[in-house]
Design a protein around this motif. Structure first.
Motif, PDB file in Angstrom:
ATOM      1  N   LYS A  86       0.848  -1.186   0.000  1.00  0.00           N
ATOM      2  CA  LYS A  86       0.000   0.000   0.000  1.00  0.00           C
ATOM      3  C   LYS A  86       0.885   1.237   0.000  1.00  0.00           C
ATOM      4  CE  LYS A  86      -3.314   2.510   2.899  1.00  0.00           C
ATOM      5  NZ  LYS A  86      -3.998   2.526   4.219  1.00  0.00           N
ATOM      6  N   ILE A  87       0.664   2.139  -0.970  1.00  0.00           N
ATOM      7  CA  ILE A  87       1.450   3.367  -1.067  1.00  0.00           C
ATOM      8  C   ILE A  87       0.625   4.524  -0.514  1.00  0.00           C
ATOM      9  CG2 ILE A  87       2.669   4.953  -2.584  1.00  0.00           C
ATOM     10  CD1 ILE A  87       3.075   2.664  -4.543  1.00  0.00           C
ATOM     11  N   GLU A  88       1.212   5.252   0.436  1.00  0.00           N
ATOM     12  CA  GLU A  88       0.517   6.376   1.063  1.00  0.00           C
ATOM     13  C   GLU A  88       1.379   7.627   0.953  1.00  0.00           C
ATOM     14  OE1 GLU A  88      -1.558   7.546   5.351  1.00  0.00           O
ATOM     15  OE2 GLU A  88      -0.399   5.696   5.137  1.00  0.00           O
ATOM     16  N   ARG A  89       0.754   8.748   0.568  1.00  0.00           N
ATOM     17  CA  ARG A  89       1.485  10.018   0.493  1.00  0.00           C
ATOM     18  C   ARG A  89       1.274  10.804   1.777  1.00  0.00           C
ATOM     19  NH1 ARG A  89       0.790  15.359  -0.789  1.00  0.00           N
ATOM     20  NH2 ARG A  89      -1.432  15.098  -1.211  1.00  0.00           N
ATOM     21  N   LEU A  90       2.385  11.189   2.393  1.00  0.00           N
ATOM     22  CA  LEU A  90       2.361  11.988   3.618  1.00  0.00           C
ATOM     23  C   LEU A  90       3.287  13.189   3.438  1.00  0.00           C
ATOM     24  CD1 LEU A  90       2.799   9.106   6.256  1.00  0.00           C
ATOM     25  CD2 LEU A  90       0.650  10.175   5.564  1.00  0.00           C
ATOM     26  N   SER A  91       3.336  14.047   4.440  1.00  0.00           N
ATOM     27  CA  SER A  91       4.359  15.087   4.433  1.00  0.00           C
ATOM     28  C   SER A  91       5.723  14.422   4.557  1.00  0.00           C
ATOM     29  CB  SER A  91       4.157  16.053   5.604  1.00  0.00           C
ATOM     30  OG  SER A  91       4.439  15.402   6.836  1.00  0.00           O
ATOM     31  N   TRP A  92       6.754  15.085   4.044  1.00  0.00           N
ATOM     32  CA  TRP A  92       8.086  14.498   4.104  1.00  0.00           C
ATOM     33  C   TRP A  92       8.501  14.216   5.547  1.00  0.00           C
ATOM     34  CZ3 TRP A  92      11.618  11.787   1.974  1.00  0.00           C
ATOM     35  CH2 TRP A  92      12.903  11.764   2.508  1.00  0.00           C
ATOM     36  N   GLN A  93       8.285  15.189   6.431  1.00  0.00           N
ATOM     37  CA  GLN A  93       8.714  15.021   7.816  1.00  0.00           C
ATOM     38  C   GLN A  93       8.053  13.804   8.466  1.00  0.00           C
ATOM     39  OE1 GLN A  93       7.745  17.844   6.430  1.00  0.00           O
ATOM     40  NE2 GLN A  93       9.226  19.464   6.888  1.00  0.00           N
ATOM     41  N   ARG A  94       6.741  13.610   8.218  1.00  0.00           N
ATOM     42  CA  ARG A  94       6.017  12.503   8.831  1.00  0.00           C
ATOM     43  C   ARG A  94       6.470  11.158   8.253  1.00  0.00           C
ATOM     44  NH1 ARG A  94       4.343  10.140  13.038  1.00  0.00           N
ATOM     45  NH2 ARG A  94       2.366   9.032  12.910  1.00  0.00           N
ATOM     46  N   ALA A  95       6.599  11.080   6.928  1.00  0.00           N
ATOM     47  CA  ALA A  95       7.031   9.835   6.285  1.00  0.00           C
ATOM     48  C   ALA A  95       8.439   9.451   6.734  1.00  0.00           C
ATOM     49  CB  ALA A  95       6.981   9.989   4.768  1.00  0.00           C
ATOM     50  N   TYR A  96       9.310  10.437   6.841  1.00  0.00           N
ATOM     51  CA  TYR A  96      10.697  10.214   7.266  1.00  0.00           C
ATOM     52  C   TYR A  96      10.740   9.693   8.704  1.00  0.00           C
ATOM     53  CZ  TYR A  96      15.662  11.392   8.067  1.00  0.00           C
ATOM     54  OH  TYR A  96      17.000  11.348   8.358  1.00  0.00           O
ATOM     55  N   GLU A  97       9.962  10.312   9.573  1.00  0.00           N
ATOM     56  CA  GLU A  97       9.947   9.912  10.985  1.00  0.00           C
ATOM     57  C   GLU A  97       9.437   8.478  11.157  1.00  0.00           C
ATOM     58  OE1 GLU A  97       7.817  11.192  15.224  1.00  0.00           O
ATOM     59  OE2 GLU A  97       7.298  12.219  13.363  1.00  0.00           O
ATOM     60  N   ILE A  98       8.340   8.148  10.462  1.00  0.00           N
ATOM     61  CA  ILE A  98       7.753   6.812  10.590  1.00  0.00           C
ATOM     62  C   ILE A  98       8.736   5.745  10.131  1.00  0.00           C
ATOM     63  CG2 ILE A  98       5.987   5.267   9.656  1.00  0.00           C
ATOM     64  CD1 ILE A  98       4.088   7.670   9.591  1.00  0.00           C
TER      65      ILE A  98
END
Length: 277
Positions: A86-98
């Motif tokens: 599953k591909i999900e688009r988030l803010s860069w900061q949130r995706a990086y942190e997760i």
């Protein structure tokens, strides 16, 4: 007699225990075989979790679907490996942190640098892209060289991005970290910063997205180093999985399919910049 009956019951129980033990041994052996042949199951149970940001033309969202060159390449790799995700688009900061703090995640498209090296495992590179300093057209911002930029000009950067991290290491004095690409593109357009770093691939999409004329930005003579973009995996990902993805990516390149997919996608989006940005 009664003693014989008890003995038969005991022997039957012992037989069951023996066969159950053999079964458990075979079960363990089978588990080892499955993990050896299909190591990908150790990455994510039922489905991969893939995270990305809005970074056209590599990854972007249109009509509720994540698209872009990197998205197409990653889907091809998953198809080759026989896995779902599953591909999900988030803010860069949130995706990086997760991805940097949790197992079972993949982050794309990601620049690789010293600060990030130990936070992820890596597959790639996908691309090598040039970076340039851009100014607002018509202004008297004319840096002579990289050292001049470091000392005398304000540069807008996305906070905690690869560009931001690298420029801190290199001693830039007047960085303006902002929370989104919109902030620094508009910041340059309205004169709040002197320069920003971007690539010829990215400028048209960002300008259209933020309702800024494409010709409002002018490339200066000062260039940055070329950047390498990768697929980043959670650090807990098995080496077997990393090797499988790398081999699949290498196969796409060696067969010429990577280049064909990339050219096809670039041709498709040339006339759709307004729609997808």
């Amino acid at each position: 007699d009664e003693n014989g009956y008890i003995i038969r019951i005991v022997l039957r129980i012992l037989s069951i225990i023996y066969h159950l033990g053999v079964f458990m041994i075979w079960l363990k052996v089978l588990s080892v075989i499955i993990l050896t042949v299909c190591p990908f199951v150790s990455v994510a149970g039922d489905e991969l979790q893939l995270l990305t940001e809005n970074y056209p033309p590599f990854n972007y969202e249109k009509d509720g679907e994540v698209r872009g060159i990197s998205t197409i390449i990653i889907k091809e790799i998953m198809k080759d490996l026989g896995v779902d995700g599953k591909i999900e688009r988030l803010s860069w900061q949130r995706a990086y942190e997760i991805t940097s703090t949790n197992p079972g995640y993949i982050l794309f498209t990601t620049a690789r640098n010293n600060k990030r090296e130990q936070l992820f495992k890596w597959v790639g590179p996908l691309y090598e892209i040039p970076g340039y300093y851009y100014k607002k057209r018509g202004t008297d911002v004319n840096p002579k060289n990289l050292n001049d930029v470091k000392k005398n000009f304000s540069v807008g950067v996305r906070e905690d991005s690869n560009t931001h991290q690298t420029m801190i290491e290199e001693g830039f004095r007047h960085l303006v970290p902002l929370d989104s690409p919109e902030s620094y593109y508009r910041g340059l357009y309205y004169g709040r910063i002197d320069l920003l770093v971007s690539s010829p691939w990215n400028i048209p999409f960002r300008a259209k997205k933020h309702n800024i004329p494409i010709d409002a930005f002018e490339r200066t003579s000062v260039i940055t180093r070329k950047g390498l973009l990768y697929i980043a995996f959670s650090k807990q990902t098995s080496e077997e999985t990393i090797n499988m993805w790398q081999k699949s990516l290498d196969k796409l390149r060696s067969t010429g399919k990577f280049q064909k997919l990339m050219k096809k996608e670039l041709d498709n989006i040339k006339n759709q910049i307004v729609d997808i940005a």
